[in-house]
Scaffold this motif. Sequence first.
Motif, PDB file in Angstrom:
ATOM      1  N   ASP A   1     -51.935  45.561  19.616  1.00  0.00           N
ATOM      2  CA  ASP A   1     -50.976  45.051  20.599  1.00  0.00           C
ATOM      3  C   ASP A   1     -50.972  43.536  20.360  1.00  0.00           C
ATOM      4  O   ASP A   1     -51.352  43.083  19.273  1.00  0.00           O
TER       5      ASP A   1
ATOM      6  N   ASN B   1     -45.250  41.186  15.705  1.00  0.00           N
ATOM      7  CA  ASN B   1     -44.951  42.456  15.047  1.00  0.00           C
ATOM      8  C   ASN B   1     -43.616  43.045  15.518  1.00  0.00           C
ATOM      9  O   ASN B   1     -42.752  43.384  14.704  1.00  0.00           O
TER      10      ASN B   1
ATOM     11  N   ALA C   1     -41.471  39.772  23.310  1.00  0.00           N
ATOM     12  CA  ALA C   1     -42.694  38.949  23.269  1.00  0.00           C
ATOM     13  C   ALA C   1     -43.739  39.452  24.260  1.00  0.00           C
ATOM     14  O   ALA C   1     -44.801  39.932  23.871  1.00  0.00           O
TER      15      ALA C   1
ATOM     16  N   GLY D   1     -38.108  45.427  23.903  1.00  0.00           N
ATOM     17  CA  GLY D   1     -39.079  45.689  22.841  1.00  0.00           C
ATOM     18  C   GLY D   1     -40.498  45.485  23.341  1.00  0.00           C
ATOM     19  O   GLY D   1     -41.415  46.220  22.970  1.00  0.00           O
ATOM     20  N   ALA D   2     -40.692  44.475  24.188  1.00  0.00           N
ATOM     21  CA  ALA D   2     -42.017  44.211  24.775  1.00  0.00           C
ATOM     22  C   ALA D   2     -42.248  45.163  25.941  1.00  0.00           C
ATOM     23  O   ALA D   2     -41.333  45.883  26.366  1.00  0.00           O
TER      24      ALA D   2
ATOM     25  N   ASN E   1     -39.402  50.997  23.275  1.00  0.00           N
ATOM     26  CA  ASN E   1     -40.445  50.546  22.342  1.00  0.00           C
ATOM     27  C   ASN E   1     -41.462  51.649  22.021  1.00  0.00           C
ATOM     28  O   ASN E   1     -42.540  51.367  21.496  1.00  0.00           O
TER      29      ASN E   1
ATOM     30  N   GLY F   1     -43.526  52.724  18.236  1.00  0.00           N
ATOM     31  CA  GLY F   1     -44.833  52.328  17.711  1.00  0.00           C
ATOM     32  C   GLY F   1     -45.881  53.394  17.966  1.00  0.00           C
ATOM     33  O   GLY F   1     -46.577  53.848  17.048  1.00  0.00           O
TER      34      GLY F   1
HETATM   35  P1  NDP Z   1     -47.861  39.969  18.535  1.00  0.00           P
HETATM   36  O1  NDP Z   1     -49.170  39.416  18.902  1.00  0.00           O
HETATM   37  O2  NDP Z   1     -47.636  40.413  17.128  1.00  0.00           O
HETATM   38  O3  NDP Z   1     -46.705  38.928  18.902  1.00  0.00           O
HETATM   39  C1  NDP Z   1     -46.513  38.476  20.212  1.00  0.00           C
HETATM   40  C2  NDP Z   1     -45.407  37.440  20.204  1.00  0.00           C
HETATM   41  O4  NDP Z   1     -45.104  37.091  21.536  1.00  0.00           O
HETATM   42  C3  NDP Z   1     -45.798  36.148  19.516  1.00  0.00           C
HETATM   43  O5  NDP Z   1     -44.629  35.571  18.998  1.00  0.00           O
HETATM   44  C4  NDP Z   1     -46.365  35.318  20.648  1.00  0.00           C
HETATM   45  O6  NDP Z   1     -46.308  33.905  20.419  1.00  0.00           O
HETATM   46  C5  NDP Z   1     -45.427  35.712  21.767  1.00  0.00           C
HETATM   47  N1  NDP Z   1     -46.124  35.618  23.068  1.00  0.00           N
HETATM   48  C6  NDP Z   1     -47.258  36.272  23.443  1.00  0.00           C
HETATM   49  N2  NDP Z   1     -47.600  35.935  24.689  1.00  0.00           N
HETATM   50  C7  NDP Z   1     -46.669  35.068  25.103  1.00  0.00           C
HETATM   51  C8  NDP Z   1     -46.483  34.369  26.303  1.00  0.00           C
HETATM   52  N3  NDP Z   1     -47.310  34.493  27.347  1.00  0.00           N
HETATM   53  N4  NDP Z   1     -45.388  33.543  26.373  1.00  0.00           N
HETATM   54  C9  NDP Z   1     -44.528  33.421  25.315  1.00  0.00           C
HETATM   55  N5  NDP Z   1     -44.675  34.061  24.158  1.00  0.00           N
HETATM   56  C10 NDP Z   1     -45.723  34.864  24.058  1.00  0.00           C
HETATM   57  O7  NDP Z   1     -47.589  41.167  19.543  1.00  0.00           O
HETATM   58  P2  NDP Z   1     -46.580  42.398  19.396  1.00  0.00           P
HETATM   59  O8  NDP Z   1     -45.350  41.963  18.700  1.00  0.00           O
HETATM   60  O9  NDP Z   1     -47.365  43.538  18.867  1.00  0.00           O
HETATM   61  O10 NDP Z   1     -46.262  42.736  20.925  1.00  0.00           O
HETATM   62  C11 NDP Z   1     -45.164  42.142  21.624  1.00  0.00           C
HETATM   63  C12 NDP Z   1     -44.842  42.959  22.850  1.00  0.00           C
HETATM   64  O11 NDP Z   1     -44.494  44.303  22.451  1.00  0.00           O
HETATM   65  C13 NDP Z   1     -45.979  43.130  23.864  1.00  0.00           C
HETATM   66  O12 NDP Z   1     -45.426  43.247  25.150  1.00  0.00           O
HETATM   67  C14 NDP Z   1     -46.595  44.474  23.469  1.00  0.00           C
HETATM   68  O13 NDP Z   1     -47.296  45.071  24.529  1.00  0.00           O
HETATM   69  C15 NDP Z   1     -45.328  45.249  23.123  1.00  0.00           C
HETATM   70  N6  NDP Z   1     -45.508  46.417  22.264  1.00  0.00           N
HETATM   71  C16 NDP Z   1     -46.102  46.315  21.032  1.00  0.00           C
HETATM   72  C17 NDP Z   1     -46.218  47.415  20.224  1.00  0.00           C
HETATM   73  C18 NDP Z   1     -46.742  47.339  18.832  1.00  0.00           C
HETATM   74  O14 NDP Z   1     -46.668  48.350  18.126  1.00  0.00           O
HETATM   75  N7  NDP Z   1     -47.258  46.210  18.368  1.00  0.00           N
HETATM   76  C19 NDP Z   1     -45.799  48.759  20.708  1.00  0.00           C
HETATM   77  C20 NDP Z   1     -45.105  48.741  21.981  1.00  0.00           C
HETATM   78  C21 NDP Z   1     -45.010  47.610  22.722  1.00  0.00           C
HETATM   79  P3  NDP Z   1     -47.498  33.134  19.629  1.00  0.00           P
HETATM   80  O15 NDP Z   1     -47.321  33.465  18.187  1.00  0.00           O
HETATM   81  O16 NDP Z   1     -47.309  31.719  19.961  1.00  0.00           O
HETATM   82  O17 NDP Z   1     -48.768  33.702  20.197  1.00  0.00           O
END
Ligand code: NDP
Length: 453
Positions: free
Chosen positions: A168, A242, A327, A351-352, A378, A381
């Motif tokens: 995650d 991701n 995000a 997506g988040a 989402n 995944g």
């Molecule tokens: P990553 O860690 O790969 O990326 C997270 C992204 O969001 C980064 O760009 C990060 O910025 C940004 N971010 C995180 N926290 C904050 C915040 N508080 N304010 C602003 N930007 C923020 O995570 P994922 O892409 O895997 O996950 C993103 C979302 O998708 C989450 O809600 C997760 O629960 C959900 N999700 C993920 C799945 C997966 O397969 N990975 C499946 C289903 C849902 P920075 O680079 O600066 O940290």
Amino acid sequence: MSAIEYVEKVLADVKACSPGQDEFYQAAEEVLHSLVPLLEKEPKYEENGILERIVIPERSMIFRVSWVDDAGKVQTNFGYRIQFNSAIGPYKGGLRYHPSVNLGIIKFLGFEQIFKNSLTGLQIGGGKGGSNFDPKGKSNNEVMRFCQAFMTELYRHIGETKDIPAGDIGVGAREIGYLYGQFKKITGSFEGVLTGKGLNWGGSLTRTEATGYGSVYFAQNILKKNGLDIKGMRCAVSGSGNVATYTIQKLKEVGAIPVTCSDSRGMIYHEKGIDVTTLKAVKEVGRQSLEAYAELHEDAVYTPVHSYPEDRNAVWDVPCDIAFPSATQNELNLEDAKALHKHGCKLVNEGANMPSTLEAVEYMQSNGILFGPAKAANAGGVAVSQLEMSQNASMERWSFEEVDEKLHKIMKNIFDAAYNTSVEFGKEGNLVMGANIAGFRKVADSMIDEGAI
Ligand code: NDP
């Protein structure tokens, strides 16, 4: 007691028993309120105390994670694993490493996961875990030592037919590798206990891309139902991890134009479309700030978070046809929703997990913006994670095309389940209600079958 009284009573108990867990309460409120029409029709859920049971995790582990940093100093973090519901299968859900992680955040994510996993049509229960550890700014060795310390406690609670964590926020391929190595070292067992594994040691093709690709497939299903085509549509995407990266990649493949991406420090607007190669080089490989993207593309505009009002997200001020919040939770509020509406946004596809506030969702739904809720949009995944488990169990290896084809079908099935349920309950197109009821019904019926446990 009427259905709405039943829901309000359970929500009041949730609030009283989980003080300070705002995100969990928000998730519970959204799900339970949308179940009212089902509860009115089917008294068996109240008779069997399903709501009272479903809001309490079957098991919650909170543990200390101590590790030694590069300077030789002992550091300590909280570790969590919430095994929320196993009515339809072993617990499944990711691990999040982020400084904001606390019990309420992990509970909200685990609660959402129950219904999302049910919607995939696969036999997986709901769970979630993580830590307030921040991988940012840590060396590889520090991340490795942290993951080893985390797994030294977690290993006793998980297993390939019991609980199968994944990634995650803050937990990607690197972290899964270190976690898996330590699990193997302690147990001596090479088993599919984690998903998102590397391709050389049991991972599935398409798992990396699955959430982002699945999110776009889900959006295409919504658009098709409404006589629209994604080709040529301008898309605002938040995040650059991701989910966001592979959403952007798939959008480009299907002929849409993703014009934004963002991270915790700022956002990029690139009118001609985000360059995926640069994005991956900056974020996936370099683990840098997005400012570096603008340095490589003169025609891209970088807006730092600190230059924007604190309660607004600059991404949602960019005129777009589709918004893909990808995000984090509560990154799209009522004002953001109004800005999207003003600029003619047709669809918001989450997506988040829980990226939109309750007020924002209500506004979008009552102002004609099509809406793809996270637990449906989402789910790609976790669905491909389950396909990784299937491949591990049968010792088979499927091709990228095979897995992608299955992902396509799963996203279509999820859309159909949510849509048809919205029709069944007289709210055609309300996919929040449709997804919540469809996901809940299967879990709740299984809980009744399995008795009062
Ligand atoms: P990553 O860690 O790969 O990326 C997270 C992204 O969001 C980064 O760009 C990060 O910025 C940004 N971010 C995180 N926290 C904050 C915040 N508080 N304010 C602003 N930007 C923020 O995570 P994922 O892409 O895997 O996950 C993103 C979302 O998708 C989450 O809600 C997760 O629960 C959900 N999700 C993920 C799945 C997966 O397969 N990975 C499946 C289903 C849902 P920075 O680079 O600066 O940290």
